[in-house]
Design an enzyme around this catalytic site. Sequence first.
Site, PDB file in Angstrom:
ATOM      1  N   GLU A 108       0.843  -1.207   0.000  1.00  0.00           N
ATOM      2  CA  GLU A 108       0.000   0.000   0.000  1.00  0.00           C
ATOM      3  C   GLU A 108       0.871   1.247   0.000  1.00  0.00           C
ATOM      4  OE1 GLU A 108      -3.075  -0.240  -1.155  1.00  0.00           O
ATOM      5  OE2 GLU A 108      -3.618  -1.497   0.549  1.00  0.00           O
ATOM      6  N   SER A 155     -25.988   6.737 -16.258  1.00  0.00           N
ATOM      7  CA  SER A 155     -25.638   5.773 -15.222  1.00  0.00           C
ATOM      8  C   SER A 155     -26.904   5.319 -14.515  1.00  0.00           C
ATOM      9  CB  SER A 155     -24.677   6.416 -14.219  1.00  0.00           C
ATOM     10  OG  SER A 155     -24.622   5.622 -13.049  1.00  0.00           O
ATOM     11  N   GLU A 189      -7.392  10.168 -14.551  1.00  0.00           N
ATOM     12  CA  GLU A 189      -7.681  10.488 -13.147  1.00  0.00           C
ATOM     13  C   GLU A 189      -6.731  11.566 -12.614  1.00  0.00           C
ATOM     14  OE1 GLU A 189      -9.035   7.330 -10.848  1.00  0.00           O
ATOM     15  OE2 GLU A 189      -8.841   8.404  -8.958  1.00  0.00           O
ATOM     16  N   ASP A 230      -4.533   0.633  -9.193  1.00  0.00           N
ATOM     17  CA  ASP A 230      -5.951   0.295  -9.329  1.00  0.00           C
ATOM     18  C   ASP A 230      -6.323   0.020 -10.780  1.00  0.00           C
ATOM     19  OD1 ASP A 230      -5.857   0.871  -6.673  1.00  0.00           O
ATOM     20  OD2 ASP A 230      -6.893   2.793  -6.832  1.00  0.00           O
TER      21      ASP A 230
END
Length: 376
Positions: free
Chosen positions: A27, A61, A154, A166
């Site tokens: 992490e 969405s 992003e 990710d």
Amino acid sequence: MNTFAQIYGRAPEGEWAAPGRVNLIGEHTDYNLGFVLPIALPQTVRAQARRRDDGLLRLHSTREGGAVVEVAVADLAPGGVTGWAGYPAAVAWALREAGHEVGGAELSLDSDVPTGAGLSSSAALECAVALAYNDLYGLGLSAPELALIAQRAENAFVGVPCGIMDQMASLCCRAGAALHLDSRDLTMRQVPVDLAGAGLALLVLDTRVKHDLGDGAYAALRAGCERAAGLLGLPALRDLGPADLPAALAHLPDELRPLVRHVVTENERVAEAVAHLDAGDLAALGPILTAGHASLRDDYRVSCPETDLAVSAAVAAGAHGARMTGGGFGGSVIALVDATAAGPVAAEVTAAFREAGYATPRTLTAVPAEGARRIA
Ligand code: GLA
């Protein structure tokens, strides 16, 4: 008639799915160009899509109510579209920025990846859209190339300075395996993780504390790591080995020492975890997870009372080990448990939360699932 046809009056050209992820260990190492070990979740974002030749991007969405967001692809600029629609818009923008002549599309998005839970719902959204665009426009980009596009989307359009984990997890994970990724050169290896075969289960406990990387804390940590690497004369903290850690710490200002200690020890924990997985000793991951949590709590300081309680309650209830997963500041905890203990451990954590006056955690069981793919 499916949702897409109801919204747009014709059938989609195809449907693409991209999963959320949990990271087993590693992490805050990705933007330090170190190592990570995520698995994909069975939960996915699905994008039904059709190409449009008038340059308009139309976005719907099912999760976000009925409105269709419409924007001209040529007019896209960082920050110009916000909220959920910003992520797919960002991908179209990033593809064009990278020189791909993509135009419009209409998309209908659906998802069962919990949002704000540290399970990478945003990366899953980006990756589903990137994959759809790749096929609709015949771009022929590889999964790592699409991951870099999604990360740029992003970073530069949405404004979150995330690393590459990710997006790589969502696009490159395989069912039954964890992705051992070198974040510097994106070399990767699929490491088999047969939880059921080992009589184990991986519990995911969503603390329901909203995880939000956009608030500056993540960016500040990343900047601290980059400053430390600069002071040490290294390209990235990945280049610092455990043997050189004491001398490096002595050289750094007080506030940067715990960050550096975390990153160096965390990269070591990834290597140890992979060695145990290769040896087929899955239960041996437990203490590594718990040590990783202590490092995130005490050195990196990205845990919170709820994630700390979920970890300690899970371990007290018999988990082999547990840790927060993802960026931190809330979000989810993973706990490695005997398969027969999954229910009881989840119940103990839930009881501890009730006792502490916290919201009831949401529990799921993670199995390493397949990465992003076309499904129709
Ligand atoms: C978030 C970021 C990732 C990674 C993790 C922490 O999930 O998106 O790039 O930095 O935090 O490991």
